[in-house]
Design a protein around this motif. Structure first.
Motif, mmCIF file in Angstrom:
data_model
loop_
_atom_site.group_PDB
_atom_site.id
_atom_site.type_symbol
_atom_site.label_atom_id
_atom_site.label_comp_id
_atom_site.label_asym_id
_atom_site.label_seq_id
_atom_site.Cartn_x
_atom_site.Cartn_y
_atom_site.Cartn_z
ATOM 1 N N PRO A 40 0.826 -1.209 0.000
ATOM 2 C CA PRO A 40 0.000 0.000 0.000
ATOM 3 C C PRO A 40 0.862 1.261 0.000
ATOM 4 O O PRO A 40 1.934 1.291 0.604
ATOM 5 C CB PRO A 40 -0.809 -0.124 1.298
ATOM 6 N N ALA A 41 0.385 2.283 -0.663
ATOM 7 C CA ALA A 41 1.121 3.543 -0.720
ATOM 8 C C ALA A 41 1.041 4.261 0.616
ATOM 9 O O ALA A 41 0.008 4.241 1.291
ATOM 10 C CB ALA A 41 0.547 4.429 -1.823
ATOM 11 N N LEU A 75 0.473 4.122 -6.622
ATOM 12 C CA LEU A 75 -0.618 4.697 -5.843
ATOM 13 C C LEU A 75 -1.841 3.810 -5.992
ATOM 14 O O LEU A 75 -2.469 3.773 -7.048
ATOM 15 C CB LEU A 75 -0.928 6.122 -6.312
ATOM 16 N N ASP A 76 -2.175 3.080 -4.936
ATOM 17 C CA ASP A 76 -3.324 2.166 -4.977
ATOM 18 C C ASP A 76 -4.621 2.956 -4.806
ATOM 19 O O ASP A 76 -4.619 4.126 -4.426
ATOM 20 C CB ASP A 76 -3.185 1.121 -3.870
ATOM 21 N N TRP A 77 -5.748 2.293 -5.092
ATOM 22 C CA TRP A 77 -7.025 2.983 -5.061
ATOM 23 C C TRP A 77 -7.383 3.524 -3.672
ATOM 24 O O TRP A 77 -7.844 4.667 -3.557
ATOM 25 C CB TRP A 77 -8.145 2.095 -5.597
ATOM 26 N N PRO A 78 -7.197 2.792 -2.556
ATOM 27 C CA PRO A 78 -7.521 3.403 -1.257
ATOM 28 C C PRO A 78 -6.774 4.709 -1.012
ATOM 29 O O PRO A 78 -7.356 5.680 -0.505
ATOM 30 C CB PRO A 78 -7.126 2.314 -0.246
ATOM 31 N N THR A 104 -10.629 2.624 -12.808
ATOM 32 C CA THR A 104 -11.082 1.281 -12.419
ATOM 33 C C THR A 104 -9.973 0.502 -11.723
ATOM 34 O O THR A 104 -9.972 -0.727 -11.730
ATOM 35 C CB THR A 104 -11.548 0.489 -13.663
ATOM 36 N N ASP A 105 -9.019 1.211 -11.112
ATOM 37 C CA ASP A 105 -7.844 0.535 -10.582
ATOM 38 C C ASP A 105 -8.070 -0.186 -9.265
ATOM 39 O O ASP A 105 -7.133 -0.746 -8.705
ATOM 40 C CB ASP A 105 -6.658 1.508 -10.464
ATOM 41 N N GLN A 106 -9.305 -0.219 -8.751
ATOM 42 C CA GLN A 106 -9.599 -1.090 -7.616
ATOM 43 C C GLN A 106 -9.809 -2.538 -8.057
ATOM 44 O O GLN A 106 -9.872 -3.448 -7.223
ATOM 45 C CB GLN A 106 -10.817 -0.594 -6.834
ATOM 46 N N LEU A 107 -9.892 -2.768 -9.372
ATOM 47 C CA LEU A 107 -10.077 -4.108 -9.917
ATOM 48 C C LEU A 107 -8.730 -4.803 -10.102
ATOM 49 O O LEU A 107 -7.705 -4.142 -10.268
ATOM 50 C CB LEU A 107 -10.786 -4.030 -11.274
ATOM 51 N N PRO A 108 -8.719 -6.135 -10.117
ATOM 52 C CA PRO A 108 -7.482 -6.840 -10.445
ATOM 53 C C PRO A 108 -7.076 -6.559 -11.883
ATOM 54 O O PRO A 108 -7.917 -6.186 -12.721
ATOM 55 C CB PRO A 108 -7.846 -8.312 -10.237
ATOM 56 N N TYR A 121 -15.968 2.134 -12.243
ATOM 57 C CA TYR A 121 -16.054 3.529 -12.657
ATOM 58 C C TYR A 121 -17.102 4.272 -11.817
ATOM 59 O O TYR A 121 -16.882 5.403 -11.366
ATOM 60 C CB TYR A 121 -16.449 3.627 -14.123
ATOM 61 N N GLU A 122 -18.256 3.654 -11.617
ATOM 62 C CA GLU A 122 -19.341 4.307 -10.877
ATOM 63 C C GLU A 122 -18.921 4.609 -9.443
ATOM 64 O O GLU A 122 -19.242 5.685 -8.907
ATOM 65 C CB GLU A 122 -20.588 3.433 -10.907
ATOM 66 N N GLU A 123 -18.206 3.682 -8.817
ATOM 67 C CA GLU A 123 -17.733 3.924 -7.452
ATOM 68 C C GLU A 123 -16.813 5.138 -7.396
ATOM 69 O O GLU A 123 -16.970 6.031 -6.546
ATOM 70 C CB GLU A 123 -16.996 2.690 -6.924
ATOM 71 N N GLN A 124 -15.853 5.196 -8.304
ATOM 72 C CA GLN A 124 -14.891 6.294 -8.280
ATOM 73 C C GLN A 124 -15.534 7.613 -8.708
ATOM 74 O O GLN A 124 -15.228 8.678 -8.146
ATOM 75 C CB GLN A 124 -13.691 5.954 -9.156
#
Length: 375
Positions: A40-41, A75-78, A104-108, A121-124
């Protein structure tokens, strides 16, 4: 829990008028965090947010959580989500212009379906809208992997645009910045890809504020710009040709959303103000002010282009905006010492350092650490 905003004064200079200009801002790593390149960053939040205030103080907008901030490269999504929230709070303090990347970088990396991509995309997008930022729909590695052709892009982007609360910026990032984006918009033929891109915009009137084009091809950008609806801005992401694209021609001009304007902020803002005050008559003076910066930008963004962030952070350290030259994911090692030394020389020649001796001292220290003192 989001921390309280950093204390900051109202920007010292008003926003630019003749062009909408965003600097895509880097992040400052926490050099004392016990991290690994794939962990994690960990960010130095105070230094990261102080740099955003530096950009706002010159009248520039901040493009947050973009590739300059190492999205997809440490830089991870969190951490990106927290960055968006904190920058949104800071922007409200100073009424600063803010655009934020939604991706969409919370996806694998592999195996995501089109439905997964849409949900990501909708979440972000929701988080960016919650903080009041202008959403930038970033090009998605997962969409590039899952899409079978142009129709998939048209359908997915259409769904996202229809539900967006405010007009968004569409981001076309070329494979020189991210090889995983080869064939975006459903074709490796750039003419065909451009047609699909424009069809998405035409099918969603009023939903697109602008397009950010990062293909490093000035002629292609101008041709695209001339085909855009009058209500849609073209934000150049061309770090090789930005002076001519921003200055424009008899048929129009580009606005800007540039990683190069992270280190070039003072010079870039002063140059655009010539257009603000002198209009078309100021174009020659604008070019005279900004053209000399292109050599540095081309050096920072030379192939492999995706490692330009290393030079950007080096210059922030040399300029005194942060106390160290450490990067998320250890990316400070991504460029050679000769490359970094040349970046210092070019930036110094442009007068970018508030304290040239501090910059020179820090550069000497860096060279000494690697056994290159006196070379």
């Amino acid at each position: 829990m989001t921390a309280a905003p950093v204390a900051a004064a109202v920007p010292a200079r008003p926003p630019l008028r003749s062009r909408t200009v965003f600097a895509a801002a880097h992040v400052v790593a926490d050099p004392l965090a016990d991290t690994t390149p794939d962990g994690p960053a960990a960010l130095d939040w105070d230094a990261t947010l102080a740099f955003r205030h530096h950009l706002w103080s010159h009248g520039l907008g901040v493009a947050e959580a973009m590739d300059t901030a190492q999205r997809g490269m440490g830089l991870d999504w969190p951490a990106a989500a927290e960055l968006i929230r904190r920058s949104g709070a800071e922007a409200r303090v100073v009424d600063g212009l803010l655009a934020c990347g939604a991706g969409t970088d919370q996806l694998p990396p592999t195996g995501a379906s089109l439905a997964d991509v849409q949900a990501a995309y909708e979440e972000q997008l929701g988080i960016v809208e919650d903080v009041g930022g202008r959403p930038v729909l970033m090009a998605s590695r997962q969409l590039a992997a899952a899409a079978t052709g142009p129709a998939d892009y048209q359908e997915l982007y259409g769904r996202l645009l229809r539900q967006a609360v405010e007009p968004v910026i569409l981001h076309w990032l070329g494979p020189m910045f991210d090889p995983a984006l080869e064939g975006y918009w459903g074709s490796t033929d750039l003419d065909a890809a451009t047609d699909t891109f424009l069809q998405i915009i035409a099918a969603n009137p009023g939903k697109v504020d602008g397009v950010k084009v990062s293909l490093l091809d000035a002629g292609r950008e101008v041709a695209l710009r001339r085909r855009l609806p009058d209500t849609v801005r073209c934000y150049t992401g061309d770090d090789f040709h930005y002076p001519e694209l921003i200055a424009g021609d008899d048929h129009g001009f580009s606005h800007a959303l540039l990683g190069a304007f992270d280190p070039l902020a003072p010079l870039a803002a002063d140059a655009v103000r010539l257009l603000d005050t002198e209009g078309p008559q100021g174009a020659a003076r604008f070019r005279a002010a900004l053209d000399p910066t292109v050599t540095l930008s081309r050096h920072l963004f030379r192939a492999p282009t995706r490692y330009y962030k290393t030079g950007v952070v080096l210059l922030a350290w040399l300029a005194g905006h942060q106390s160290h030259f450490s990067m998320v994911g250890g990316l400070q090692s991504a460029r050679s010492l000769p490359h970094l030394r040349r970046a210092h020389e070019l930036a110094d020649g442009l007068g970018l350092f508030p304290d040239p001796e501090l910059a020179a001292s820090r550069m000497r220290t860096l060279l000494a650490v690697y056994g290159a003192a006196g070379t």
